[in-house]
Design an enzyme around this catalytic site. Structure first.
Site, PDB file in Angstrom:
ATOM      1  CB  SER A   1      -5.863  -3.976  41.687  1.00 26.80           C
ATOM      2  OG  SER A   1      -4.974  -5.046  41.507  1.00 26.80           O
TER       3      SER A   1
ATOM      4  CE1 TYR B   1      -1.955  -0.477  43.317  1.00 25.56           C
ATOM      5  CE2 TYR B   1      -2.327  -2.841  43.120  1.00 25.56           C
ATOM      6  CZ  TYR B   1      -2.449  -1.562  42.603  1.00 25.56           C
ATOM      7  OH  TYR B   1      -3.057  -1.364  41.380  1.00 25.56           O
TER       8      TYR B   1
HETATM    9  P1  NAP Z   1       0.679   5.048  36.364  1.00 23.00           P
HETATM   10  O1  NAP Z   1       1.048   5.028  34.937  1.00 23.00           O
HETATM   11  O2  NAP Z   1       1.717   4.899  37.421  1.00 23.00           O
HETATM   12  O3  NAP Z   1      -0.164   6.376  36.636  1.00 23.00           O
HETATM   13  C1  NAP Z   1      -0.562   6.716  37.937  1.00 23.00           C
HETATM   14  C2  NAP Z   1      -0.992   8.148  37.935  1.00 23.00           C
HETATM   15  O4  NAP Z   1      -1.290   8.512  39.299  1.00 23.00           O
HETATM   16  C3  NAP Z   1       0.104   9.092  37.453  1.00 23.00           C
HETATM   17  O5  NAP Z   1      -0.470  10.094  36.638  1.00 23.00           O
HETATM   18  C4  NAP Z   1       0.639   9.682  38.745  1.00 23.00           C
HETATM   19  O6  NAP Z   1       1.169  10.968  38.605  1.00 23.00           O
HETATM   20  C5  NAP Z   1      -0.623   9.731  39.600  1.00 23.00           C
HETATM   21  N1  NAP Z   1      -0.258   9.831  40.992  1.00 23.00           N
HETATM   22  C6  NAP Z   1       0.485   8.983  41.713  1.00 23.00           C
HETATM   23  N2  NAP Z   1       0.681   9.464  42.948  1.00 23.00           N
HETATM   24  C7  NAP Z   1       0.034  10.655  42.996  1.00 23.00           C
HETATM   25  C8  NAP Z   1      -0.103  11.645  43.988  1.00 23.00           C
HETATM   26  N3  NAP Z   1       0.499  11.537  45.176  1.00 23.00           N
HETATM   27  N4  NAP Z   1      -0.842  12.743  43.723  1.00 23.00           N
HETATM   28  C9  NAP Z   1      -1.425  12.899  42.515  1.00 23.00           C
HETATM   29  N5  NAP Z   1      -1.318  11.999  41.521  1.00 23.00           N
HETATM   30  C10 NAP Z   1      -0.585  10.893  41.759  1.00 23.00           C
HETATM   31  O7  NAP Z   1      -0.375   3.919  36.709  1.00 23.00           O
HETATM   32  P2  NAP Z   1      -1.527   3.227  35.832  1.00 23.00           P
HETATM   33  O8  NAP Z   1      -1.064   1.868  35.532  1.00 23.00           O
HETATM   34  O9  NAP Z   1      -2.010   4.125  34.765  1.00 23.00           O
HETATM   35  O10 NAP Z   1      -2.633   3.057  36.969  1.00 23.00           O
HETATM   36  C11 NAP Z   1      -3.854   3.756  36.985  1.00 23.00           C
HETATM   37  C12 NAP Z   1      -4.770   3.063  37.963  1.00 23.00           C
HETATM   38  O11 NAP Z   1      -5.017   1.722  37.527  1.00 23.00           O
HETATM   39  C13 NAP Z   1      -4.188   2.935  39.364  1.00 23.00           C
HETATM   40  O12 NAP Z   1      -5.221   3.134  40.309  1.00 23.00           O
HETATM   41  C14 NAP Z   1      -3.721   1.507  39.433  1.00 23.00           C
HETATM   42  O13 NAP Z   1      -3.699   1.002  40.754  1.00 23.00           O
HETATM   43  C15 NAP Z   1      -4.752   0.817  38.581  1.00 23.00           C
HETATM   44  N6  NAP Z   1      -4.338  -0.471  37.996  1.00 23.00           N
HETATM   45  C16 NAP Z   1      -3.399  -0.511  37.029  1.00 23.00           C
HETATM   46  C17 NAP Z   1      -3.048  -1.748  36.468  1.00 23.00           C
HETATM   47  C18 NAP Z   1      -2.022  -1.853  35.372  1.00 23.00           C
HETATM   48  O14 NAP Z   1      -1.700  -2.978  34.965  1.00 23.00           O
HETATM   49  N7  NAP Z   1      -1.484  -0.749  34.866  1.00 23.00           N
HETATM   50  C19 NAP Z   1      -3.661  -2.915  36.916  1.00 23.00           C
HETATM   51  C20 NAP Z   1      -4.622  -2.835  37.929  1.00 23.00           C
HETATM   52  C21 NAP Z   1      -4.967  -1.590  38.460  1.00 23.00           C
HETATM   53  P3  NAP Z   1       2.697  11.170  38.122  1.00 23.00           P
HETATM   54  O15 NAP Z   1       2.745  10.658  36.712  1.00 23.00           O
HETATM   55  O16 NAP Z   1       2.891  12.620  38.224  1.00 23.00           O
HETATM   56  O17 NAP Z   1       3.535  10.350  39.032  1.00 23.00           O
END
Ligand code: NAP
Length: 247
Positions: free
Chosen positions: A153, A166
């Site tokens: 990030s 985070y």
């Molecule tokens: P998201 O929609 O919240 O998805 C996160 C995923 O991680 C979900 O499938 C969740 O499962 C899973 N997860 C969370 N805790 C877990 C656990 N204890 N065990 C197993 N699985 C777990 O987030 P996203 O935005 O797609 O993010 C994906 C990645 O991109 C992350 O690493 C995040 O830090 C990074 N990121 C995102 C953004 C953004 O703007 N979206 C920006 C920078 C970085 P459940 O659905 O079952 O909860």
């Protein structure tokens, strides 16, 4: 790399593990890897979400995925040893890992971060990812030129007020990638980081509740880099961190 166009069959016969594959960016990456021929191993904590992605992939005619229901909060190194053994028995090798699962925690002043929240975010974002990677290395070494992608990030490169746990967890993620890339320099496995940038997912919505999600890129929009780093066009690329949405 953000305009990379993956050739048809780029990931044919590859076995790729995606963590957090039930929602957001991970679900889209799994669907696209499968569409390019990969057999995806869908890891996540909510079985119903994993089953939805599984059904979508099967309905599309792509190779049938596998599901690993696992809560990374409670999983121990022994779980990852067992997981690696199962993957080796079932597939014989692992060609790629997308470390995508993570949690945001609550945004607050550093002084106010509850002890248990610090431990939980670090457990999922750092410890679980490290132990999983460690235990998967032997089965990754069975593959021809495997790729390991970590998810970072912008707050993992420059600390930001109130993003304490985070932010620190993403600095650790970048460090983990660099250590592994350095250890494996001139060896087969490559390790890189992707920073998705603001993307329309539930994590983004919880970090920026007042933001109009329609102003954001979708997970599908940012996929070219995820495909580039997983496929054969990035074989010499390691130890780097990439932005899907460079400023
Ligand atoms: P998201 O929609 O919240 O998805 C996160 C995923 O991680 C979900 O499938 C969740 O499962 C899973 N997860 C969370 N805790 C877990 C656990 N204890 N065990 C197993 N699985 C777990 O987030 P996203 O935005 O797609 O993010 C994906 C990645 O991109 C992350 O690493 C995040 O830090 C990074 N990121 C995102 C953004 C953004 O703007 N979206 C920006 C920078 C970085 P459940 O659905 O079952 O909860």
């Amino acid at each position: 790399m953000n305009d990379y166009q993956a050739p048809v069959g780029l990931l044919a016969d590859k076995v790729i593990l995606v963590t957090g594959a039930g929602a957001g960016i991970g679900a889209e990456a799994a669907r696209q890897y499968a569409a390019l021929g990969a057999t995806c191993i869908l890891l996540g904590r909510t079985v119903a979400k994993l089953e939805t992605v599984y059904d979508e992939i099967v309905a599309s005619g792509a190779p049938e995925p596998a599901i690993i229901p696992l809560d990374m909060k409670g999983a121990t190194p022994a779980h990852y040893t067992d997981m690696a053994r199962t993957i080796e028995e079932q597939f014989g090798r692992l060609d790629g890992v997308l470390h995508n699962a993570s949690v945001l925690g609550n945004l607050s002043a550093f002084e106010d971060i509850p002890d248990d929240e610090w431990l939980e975010v670090m457990q999922i974002n750092v410890n679980a990812t490290a132990f999983m990677t460690q235990k998967l290395l032997p089965v990754l070494r069975q593959a021809d030129k495997p790729s390991v992608i970590f998810t970072t990030s912008s707050v993992g490169r420059k600390g930001r007020a109130f993003w304490g746990t985070y932010s620190v967890s993403k600095f650790a993620t970048e460090g983990m990638m660099q250590v592994l890339a350095s250890e494996y320099e001139n060896r087969a496995i490559r390790f890189n980081c992707i920073n998705p940038g603001g993307t329309r997912t539930s994590m983004r919505a919880s970090a920026f509740p007042a933001e109009d999600p329609m102003t954001l890129k979708t997970p599908a929009d940012i996929m070219p880099l995820y495909l580039y780093l997983m496929g054969k066009d990035s074989l010499d690329v390691t130890g780097q961190t990439f932005d899907c949405q460079p400023k």
